[in-house]
Design a protein around this motif. Structure first.
Motif, PDB file in Angstrom:
ATOM      1  N   TYR A 196      -3.325   4.907  -9.886  1.00 48.46           N
ATOM      2  CA  TYR A 196      -4.542   4.730  -9.088  1.00 48.46           C
ATOM      3  C   TYR A 196      -5.696   5.485  -9.730  1.00 48.46           C
ATOM      4  O   TYR A 196      -6.818   4.990  -9.809  1.00 48.46           O
ATOM      5  N   VAL A 197      -5.420   6.711 -10.167  1.00 47.91           N
ATOM      6  CA  VAL A 197      -6.457   7.561 -10.738  1.00 47.91           C
ATOM      7  C   VAL A 197      -7.031   6.933 -12.011  1.00 47.91           C
ATOM      8  O   VAL A 197      -8.219   7.077 -12.291  1.00 47.91           O
ATOM      9  N   LYS A 198      -6.222   6.243 -12.762  1.00 49.50           N
ATOM     10  CA  LYS A 198      -6.676   5.615 -14.010  1.00 49.50           C
ATOM     11  C   LYS A 198      -7.472   4.335 -13.764  1.00 49.50           C
ATOM     12  O   LYS A 198      -8.224   3.899 -14.619  1.00 49.50           O
ATOM     13  N   SER A 199      -7.309   3.748 -12.591  1.00 46.60           N
ATOM     14  CA  SER A 199      -7.895   2.449 -12.300  1.00 46.60           C
ATOM     15  C   SER A 199      -9.373   2.553 -11.921  1.00 46.60           C
ATOM     16  O   SER A 199      -9.770   3.428 -11.160  1.00 46.60           O
ATOM     17  N   ASP A 200     -10.173   1.611 -12.451  1.00 49.35           N
ATOM     18  CA  ASP A 200     -11.585   1.597 -12.066  1.00 49.35           C
ATOM     19  C   ASP A 200     -11.803   0.855 -10.749  1.00 49.35           C
ATOM     20  O   ASP A 200     -12.855   0.940 -10.136  1.00 49.35           O
ATOM     21  N   SER A 201     -10.783   0.125 -10.293  1.00 45.53           N
ATOM     22  CA  SER A 201     -10.874  -0.611  -9.043  1.00 45.53           C
ATOM     23  C   SER A 201      -9.558  -0.446  -8.277  1.00 45.53           C
ATOM     24  O   SER A 201      -8.485  -0.538  -8.863  1.00 45.53           O
ATOM     25  N   LEU A 202      -9.649  -0.182  -6.996  1.00 48.35           N
ATOM     26  CA  LEU A 202      -8.457   0.031  -6.175  1.00 48.35           C
ATOM     27  C   LEU A 202      -8.431  -0.935  -4.997  1.00 48.35           C
ATOM     28  O   LEU A 202      -9.481  -1.317  -4.475  1.00 48.35           O
ATOM     29  N   GLN A 203      -7.241  -1.282  -4.569  1.00 43.96           N
ATOM     30  CA  GLN A 203      -7.091  -2.122  -3.394  1.00 43.96           C
ATOM     31  C   GLN A 203      -7.548  -1.357  -2.159  1.00 43.96           C
ATOM     32  O   GLN A 203      -7.435  -0.126  -2.078  1.00 43.96           O
ATOM     33  N   MET A 204      -8.032  -2.103  -1.190  1.00 45.47           N
ATOM     34  CA  MET A 204      -8.478  -1.495   0.059  1.00 45.47           C
ATOM     35  C   MET A 204      -7.330  -0.739   0.727  1.00 45.47           C
ATOM     36  O   MET A 204      -7.537   0.300   1.352  1.00 45.47           O
ATOM     37  N   ARG A 205      -6.115  -1.222   0.562  1.00 46.13           N
ATOM     38  CA  ARG A 205      -4.931  -0.573   1.137  1.00 46.13           C
ATOM     39  C   ARG A 205      -4.816   0.870   0.649  1.00 46.13           C
ATOM     40  O   ARG A 205      -4.493   1.775   1.423  1.00 46.13           O
ATOM     41  N   VAL A 206      -5.117   1.110  -0.614  1.00 46.13           N
ATOM     42  CA  VAL A 206      -5.042   2.463  -1.176  1.00 46.13           C
ATOM     43  C   VAL A 206      -6.098   3.357  -0.524  1.00 46.13           C
ATOM     44  O   VAL A 206      -5.804   4.473  -0.084  1.00 46.13           O
ATOM     45  N   TRP A 207      -7.342   2.841  -0.443  1.00 41.80           N
ATOM     46  CA  TRP A 207      -8.412   3.624   0.194  1.00 41.80           C
ATOM     47  C   TRP A 207      -8.084   3.906   1.665  1.00 41.80           C
ATOM     48  O   TRP A 207      -8.321   4.996   2.172  1.00 41.80           O
ATOM     49  N   TRP A 208      -7.545   2.893   2.331  1.00 35.13           N
ATOM     50  CA  TRP A 208      -7.202   3.019   3.745  1.00 35.13           C
ATOM     51  C   TRP A 208      -6.155   4.112   3.943  1.00 35.13           C
ATOM     52  O   TRP A 208      -6.327   5.015   4.769  1.00 35.13           O
ATOM     53  N   ASN A 209      -5.059   4.026   3.189  1.00 39.29           N
ATOM     54  CA  ASN A 209      -3.978   5.013   3.325  1.00 39.29           C
ATOM     55  C   ASN A 209      -4.422   6.414   2.943  1.00 39.29           C
ATOM     56  O   ASN A 209      -4.071   7.391   3.608  1.00 39.29           O
ATOM     57  N   LEU A 210      -5.195   6.509   1.883  1.00 37.67           N
ATOM     58  CA  LEU A 210      -5.684   7.829   1.470  1.00 37.67           C
ATOM     59  C   LEU A 210      -6.625   8.407   2.523  1.00 37.67           C
ATOM     60  O   LEU A 210      -6.565   9.599   2.835  1.00 37.67           O
ATOM     61  N   SER A 211      -7.485   7.567   3.083  1.00 34.86           N
ATOM     62  CA  SER A 211      -8.402   8.029   4.142  1.00 34.86           C
ATOM     63  C   SER A 211      -7.632   8.558   5.341  1.00 34.86           C
ATOM     64  O   SER A 211      -7.972   9.609   5.897  1.00 34.86           O
ATOM     65  N   LEU A 212      -6.591   7.838   5.741  1.00 34.30           N
ATOM     66  CA  LEU A 212      -5.774   8.295   6.871  1.00 34.30           C
ATOM     67  C   LEU A 212      -5.034   9.586   6.529  1.00 34.30           C
ATOM     68  O   LEU A 212      -4.953  10.498   7.354  1.00 34.30           O
ATOM     69  N   THR A 213      -4.518   9.666   5.323  1.00 39.01           N
ATOM     70  CA  THR A 213      -3.765  10.844   4.914  1.00 39.01           C
ATOM     71  C   THR A 213      -4.659  12.078   4.851  1.00 39.01           C
ATOM     72  O   THR A 213      -4.281  13.149   5.311  1.00 39.01           O
ATOM     73  N   LEU A 214      -5.858  11.923   4.287  1.00 36.88           N
ATOM     74  CA  LEU A 214      -6.778  13.058   4.150  1.00 36.88           C
ATOM     75  C   LEU A 214      -7.628  13.278   5.401  1.00 36.88           C
ATOM     76  O   LEU A 214      -8.374  14.256   5.475  1.00 36.88           O
ATOM     77  N   GLU A 215      -7.526  12.343   6.356  1.00 33.23           N
ATOM     78  CA  GLU A 215      -8.351  12.384   7.564  1.00 33.23           C
ATOM     79  C   GLU A 215      -9.828  12.475   7.193  1.00 33.23           C
ATOM     80  O   GLU A 215     -10.584  13.335   7.655  1.00 33.23           O
ATOM     81  N   ARG A 216     -10.226  11.560   6.300  1.00 31.40           N
ATOM     82  CA  ARG A 216     -11.588  11.520   5.771  1.00 31.40           C
ATOM     83  C   ARG A 216     -11.925  10.058   5.497  1.00 31.40           C
ATOM     84  O   ARG A 216     -11.149   9.353   4.866  1.00 31.40           O
ATOM     85  N   ASN A 217     -13.057   9.592   5.935  1.00 34.86           N
ATOM     86  CA  ASN A 217     -13.418   8.183   5.797  1.00 34.86           C
ATOM     87  C   ASN A 217     -13.955   7.901   4.394  1.00 34.86           C
ATOM     88  O   ASN A 217     -15.164   7.814   4.166  1.00 34.86           O
ATOM     89  N   LEU A 218     -13.041   7.747   3.465  1.00 34.62           N
ATOM     90  CA  LEU A 218     -13.413   7.490   2.077  1.00 34.62           C
ATOM     91  C   LEU A 218     -14.014   6.100   1.903  1.00 34.62           C
ATOM     92  O   LEU A 218     -14.820   5.878   0.997  1.00 34.62           O
ATOM     93  N   ILE A 219     -13.639   5.182   2.764  1.00 34.32           N
ATOM     94  CA  ILE A 219     -14.183   3.821   2.689  1.00 34.32           C
ATOM     95  C   ILE A 219     -15.686   3.868   2.988  1.00 34.32           C
ATOM     96  O   ILE A 219     -16.489   3.254   2.277  1.00 34.32           O
ATOM     97  N   ALA A 220     -16.071   4.603   4.008  1.00 33.51           N
ATOM     98  CA  ALA A 220     -17.493   4.732   4.335  1.00 33.51           C
ATOM     99  C   ALA A 220     -18.236   5.471   3.226  1.00 33.51           C
ATOM    100  O   ALA A 220     -19.364   5.108   2.880  1.00 33.51           O
TER     101      ALA A 220
END
Length: 113
Positions: free
Chosen positions: A44-68
């Motif tokens: 994921y870290v190497k990728s210039d583009s990530l699936q929304m699923r990755v952003w969604w899960n990471l946002s929930l895990t970190l309790e931070r709205n990374l999508i916004a």
């Protein structure tokens, strides 16, 4: 990747890694919480583009709205429902404040101060 009005498409892996550093969570722990293998996370870290699923899960895990946060980088204005509600409340409070100021002036004039 396509470019936008303010420059090039942001490298998602860099944004992801920045969020991880700010959270100060080891990647092994973060991977475990996201239910992915650490090697997948490094991909994921190497990728210039990530699936929304990755952003969604990471946002929930970190309790931070990374999508916004990612959306704020777009050179397009957007107002959320919460922002609209808050603006309406602010207008109501301003009107009430103005009414209270007028009442205070009336009371002051009555008391003679």
């Amino acid at each position: 990747m396509a470019t936008n009005k303010s420059g090039s498409f942001p490298h998602n892996g860099n944004l992801l890694m920045s969020a991880v550093r700010e959270a100060k969570i080891p990647i092994s722990e973060l991977s475990r919480q996201m239910h992915v293998h650490p090697t997948s996370f490094y991909q994921y870290v190497k990728s210039d583009s990530l699936q929304m699923r990755v952003w969604w899960n990471l946002s929930l895990t970190l309790e931070r709205n990374l999508i916004a946060e990612l959306g704020e980088r777009l050179p397009v204005d957007y107002e959320t429902k919460k922002e609209k509600e808050l603006k309406k409340k602010l207008e109501d409070v301003k009107k009430e404040l103005e009414t209270l100021k007028i009442q205070l002036e009336v009371y002051k004039s009555i008391i003679g101060k």
